[in-house]
Design a protein around this motif. Structure first.
Motif, PDB file in Angstrom:
ATOM      1  N   PRO A  58     -18.823 -21.786  -2.956  1.00  0.00           N
ATOM      2  CA  PRO A  58     -19.558 -20.536  -2.726  1.00  0.00           C
ATOM      3  C   PRO A  58     -20.196 -19.916  -3.955  1.00  0.00           C
ATOM      4  CG  PRO A  58     -17.564 -20.562  -1.414  1.00  0.00           C
ATOM      5  CD  PRO A  58     -17.497 -21.770  -2.302  1.00  0.00           C
ATOM      6  N   ARG A  73     -14.855 -15.384   0.055  1.00  0.00           N
ATOM      7  CA  ARG A  73     -14.470 -16.484   0.938  1.00  0.00           C
ATOM      8  C   ARG A  73     -13.009 -16.298   1.343  1.00  0.00           C
ATOM      9  NH1 ARG A  73     -12.385 -22.030  -1.443  1.00  0.00           N
ATOM     10  NH2 ARG A  73     -11.239 -21.710   0.505  1.00  0.00           N
ATOM     11  N   GLN A  76      -9.148 -20.448   5.461  1.00  0.00           N
ATOM     12  CA  GLN A  76      -9.304 -20.467   6.918  1.00  0.00           C
ATOM     13  C   GLN A  76      -8.082 -21.093   7.576  1.00  0.00           C
ATOM     14  OE1 GLN A  76     -14.169 -20.893   6.449  1.00  0.00           O
ATOM     15  NE2 GLN A  76     -13.052 -22.466   7.556  1.00  0.00           N
ATOM     16  N   TYR A 103      -6.627 -17.243  -1.890  1.00  0.00           N
ATOM     17  CA  TYR A 103      -7.529 -16.558  -0.967  1.00  0.00           C
ATOM     18  C   TYR A 103      -6.756 -16.014   0.225  1.00  0.00           C
ATOM     19  CZ  TYR A 103     -10.785 -19.297  -3.738  1.00  0.00           C
ATOM     20  OH  TYR A 103     -11.463 -19.853  -4.788  1.00  0.00           O
ATOM     21  N   TRP A 119     -18.896 -16.303   2.947  1.00  0.00           N
ATOM     22  CA  TRP A 119     -18.934 -17.747   3.136  1.00  0.00           C
ATOM     23  C   TRP A 119     -17.819 -18.228   4.051  1.00  0.00           C
ATOM     24  CZ3 TRP A 119     -22.871 -20.680   1.337  1.00  0.00           C
ATOM     25  CH2 TRP A 119     -23.736 -20.061   0.412  1.00  0.00           C
ATOM     26  N   VAL A 120     -18.161 -19.194   4.919  1.00  0.00           N
ATOM     27  CA  VAL A 120     -17.179 -19.936   5.703  1.00  0.00           C
ATOM     28  C   VAL A 120     -17.522 -21.416   5.586  1.00  0.00           C
ATOM     29  CG1 VAL A 120     -16.621 -18.093   7.329  1.00  0.00           C
ATOM     30  CG2 VAL A 120     -18.551 -19.623   7.820  1.00  0.00           C
ATOM     31  N   CYS A 121     -16.516 -22.266   5.782  1.00  0.00           N
ATOM     32  CA  CYS A 121     -16.760 -23.704   5.726  1.00  0.00           C
ATOM     33  C   CYS A 121     -16.369 -24.342   7.057  1.00  0.00           C
ATOM     34  CB  CYS A 121     -16.005 -24.351   4.572  1.00  0.00           C
ATOM     35  SG  CYS A 121     -14.205 -24.207   4.652  1.00  0.00           S
ATOM     36  N   TRP A 280     -20.563 -25.741   3.644  1.00  0.00           N
ATOM     37  CA  TRP A 280     -20.453 -24.285   3.613  1.00  0.00           C
ATOM     38  C   TRP A 280     -21.644 -23.622   4.312  1.00  0.00           C
ATOM     39  CZ3 TRP A 280     -16.265 -21.628   1.886  1.00  0.00           C
ATOM     40  CH2 TRP A 280     -15.332 -22.338   1.125  1.00  0.00           C
ATOM     41  N   GLY A 282     -23.345 -19.545   4.472  1.00  0.00           N
ATOM     42  CA  GLY A 282     -23.208 -18.228   3.869  1.00  0.00           C
ATOM     43  C   GLY A 282     -24.388 -17.327   4.148  1.00  0.00           C
TER      44      GLY A 282
END
Length: 292
Positions: A58, A73, A76, A103, A119-121, A280, A282
């Motif tokens: 990110p 971020r 997850q 995180y 941001w997510v992946c 990623w 974003g």
């Protein structure tokens, strides 16, 4: 919007992967590397990045979209927790003597200030970017089947509403994910997602009964599978049907015509490769009509 009577016109019926041209999706290039943008989100710096950008994270990707934006971020966990950016620190570049940053565990992020990059992946799950046309605020959501069953996308929208958004002002883009035509799941998994959109009378039915209800929808998120006890499941369409229940209009939603499983040249897929590699997605919050 009545998904029961309309097809999702920007979702491909016959192919798992498609051309971005003419669908509201556009390929961009950074130093010869491709990433995807959605015309619904033209006002916001955003991107759904491809495997070509691996192993960039990110911080580096934010410099492509909006240099200087604060970066956020998550860790997850396939749940439905959604945090806002006051609840966690921004991502910082690791130094030679600093330990790796930890995180917060969640699958959704909501911005509360301008110039915050969220941001997510994903590597088959659905990356969802949401933007408010009036306030300029944004959200980023990682919606796997478990998170979708737990209604993470409605939770993210509820948090945006709590920040002052109105549902009719939201623009929502679902990025590349595994397509329903190739995503085999058990009837029980499909029923978990179906229970989030079925009427109460159907929710009390068996898993087979809920799947039968889903099969009867004109815009059904399930299709037959040759293996007993299995169906093919369209997770993006399940999320779209949840949005319908919130009163989100079809014009506010775009679904990328690309399948991570089928397009190995562009995307990682855990279902295809069984490797923990991700791309990623974003978006950066902007200043809206209200003071930021």
């Amino acid at each position: 919007m009545t998904l029961a009577g309309d097809r999702l016109t920007n979702f491909p019926d016959s192919e798992c992967a498609g051309q971005a041209d003419g669908t509201g999706w556009h390929w961009q290039s950074w130093e010869g590397l491709p990433y995807l943008t959605c015309s619904l989100l033209d006002r916001w710096s955003h991107g759904f990045f491809t495997r070509d950008f691996s192993p960039r994270g990110p911080i580096e990707l934010t410099e492509i979209l909006e240099p200087g934006a604060r970066v956020y971020r998550l860790q997850q966990v396939h749940g439905n927790a959604v945090l806002n950016t006051t609840e966690l620190p921004p991502v910082v570049a690791p130094g030679p003597e600093t330990p790796p940053q930890s995180y917060e565990s969640a699958d959704g992020l909501v911005a509360v200030r301008e110039l915050e990059a969220l941001w997510v992946c994903s590597a088959d799950c659905v990356p969802v970017l949401i933007a408010d046309d009036r306030t300029g605020l944004v959200a980023a959501v990682h919606a796997g089947w478990r998170g979708t069953a737990a209604k993470i996308l409605p939770e993210a929208i509820a948090q945006l509403v709590a920040q002052g958004s109105k549902r009719e002002n939201l623009k929502i883009a679902m990025g590349p994910a595994i397509a329903g035509k190739v995503y085999q799941v058990s009837v029980e998994v499909a029923a978990e997602l179906g229970a989030t959109i079925a009427p109460k009378s159907a929710v009390s039915a068996t898993a087979d009964g809920i799947c039968e209800f889903l099969h009867q929808l004109p815009a059904t998120p399930v299709s037959a599978d040759p293996e007993p006890g299995k169906v093919r499941l369209d997770v993006r369409l399940c999320n779209a049907l949840q949005l319908q229940q919130l009163g989100i209009d079809l014009s506010q939603l775009a679904i990328a015509p690309f399948c991570t499983y089928s397009d190995s040249a562009r995307f990682f897929s855990y279902r295809r490769d069984r490797l923990k590699k991700v791309q990623w997605s974003g978006i950066v919050s902007a200043c809206g009509t209200s003071p930021c």
